[in-house]
Design an enzyme around this catalytic site. Structure first.
Site, PDB file in Angstrom:
ATOM      1  N   CYS A  79       0.841  -1.193   0.000  1.00 12.62           N
ATOM      2  CA  CYS A  79       0.000   0.000   0.000  1.00 12.62           C
ATOM      3  C   CYS A  79       0.884   1.254   0.000  1.00 12.62           C
ATOM      4  O   CYS A  79       1.655   1.460  -0.939  1.00 12.62           O
ATOM      5  CB  CYS A  79      -0.990  -0.034   1.166  1.00 12.62           C
ATOM      6  SG  CYS A  79      -2.360   1.140   0.977  1.00 12.62           S
ATOM      7  N   HIS A 180      -3.849  -4.594  -0.232  1.00 13.75           N
ATOM      8  CA  HIS A 180      -3.438  -5.244   1.015  1.00 13.75           C
ATOM      9  C   HIS A 180      -3.545  -6.764   0.837  1.00 13.75           C
ATOM     10  O   HIS A 180      -4.641  -7.309   0.942  1.00 13.75           O
ATOM     11  CB  HIS A 180      -4.345  -4.804   2.167  1.00 13.75           C
ATOM     12  CG  HIS A 180      -4.154  -3.382   2.573  1.00 13.75           C
ATOM     13  ND1 HIS A 180      -3.244  -3.002   3.533  1.00 13.75           N
ATOM     14  CD2 HIS A 180      -4.739  -2.243   2.135  1.00 13.75           C
ATOM     15  CE1 HIS A 180      -3.274  -1.687   3.678  1.00 13.75           C
ATOM     16  NE2 HIS A 180      -4.173  -1.199   2.840  1.00 13.75           N
ATOM     17  N   GLU A 182      -2.776  -9.135   2.796  1.00 12.10           N
ATOM     18  CA  GLU A 182      -3.221  -9.802   4.019  1.00 12.10           C
ATOM     19  C   GLU A 182      -4.724  -9.666   4.229  1.00 12.10           C
ATOM     20  O   GLU A 182      -5.299 -10.359   5.078  1.00 12.10           O
ATOM     21  CB  GLU A 182      -2.456  -9.245   5.228  1.00 12.10           C
ATOM     22  CG  GLU A 182      -2.892  -7.881   5.726  1.00 12.10           C
ATOM     23  CD  GLU A 182      -2.372  -6.697   4.922  1.00 12.10           C
ATOM     24  OE1 GLU A 182      -2.590  -5.555   5.380  1.00 12.10           O
ATOM     25  OE2 GLU A 182      -1.758  -6.900   3.846  1.00 12.10           O
TER      26      GLU A 182
END
Length: 205
Positions: A79, A180, A182
């Protein structure tokens, strides 16, 4: 060991837990020595580009990140962390970045919603060990600024948000993901896992 660089502006907990779920040791650290000794490094980031660069410079972590990236080991920016890899940003004025990849960070312009927030499909632009063999599904984005890489060869994947948007960049062992991983379901975790596997491959060569 994977060093997650802590300069006070990252989504550290979720990134650390994702790395551990994939079977790797994660260490959140602001110590340059620990970062340089790691097998791989992740530069996360949430917030404003200028504030992030100021924090990195004040702690000496800018030089540690540059030294790590230039060591040949694998490093991933996530990011804002991806944007910091580039030359400069226009976010709230002009700010110099880490300069590891040439390019500029600019604000979305147009009669559409900003920030770009939500799930968008990736389009892989060229072959790379990070993405080879993966299906280009959807990942989760939250950003008001996007990267314009200077070298087309650094652009590994795009998404479409009222035009092509840089989603993944890479050169050698240096990678960046605007989304992102994750928080991006199965595909995000597979991409993160592929990066982590590449860190081990570099160490074993």
């Amino acid at each position: 060991m994977i060093a997650i660089i802590d300069y006070g502006m990252g989504n550290l907990h979720s990134v650390s837990k994702a790395v551990e779920r994939l079977g790797f040791e994660a260490r959140v650290t602001s110590a340059p020595g620990e970062i340089l000794a790691a097998d791989g490094a992740i530069l996360p980031g949430v917030g404003a580009f200028g504030d992030a660069m100021r924090n990195l410079r004040e702690t000496g972590l800018d030089e540690a990140a540059k030294a790590f990236a230039r060591s040949g080991k694998s490093m991933l920016g996530i990011c804002l962390g991806m944007q910091l890899l580039f030359s400069e940003s226009e976010e709230h004025g002009r700010h110099e970045g880490l300069g590891l990849l040439p390019g500029r960070v600019v604000r979305f312009q147009g009669p559409f919603k900003v920030p770009h927030m939500g799930w968008n499909r990736l389009k892989f632009e060229r072959e790379n060990p990070l993405t080879d063999g993966l299906d280009a599904g959807h990942v989760y984005f939250v950003h008001s600024y996007h990267v314009l890489p200077e070298n087309e060869s650094d652009l590994l994947a795009t998404t479409d948000y009222h035009g092509p948007v840089t989603a993944i960049v890479g050169r050698g062992g240096l990678y960046g993901m605007q989304f992102h991983p994750e928080k991006s379901g199965e595909l995000g975790m597979r991409l993160l896992g592929r990066f982590l596997s590449l860190t081990m491959k570099v160490q074993n060569e």
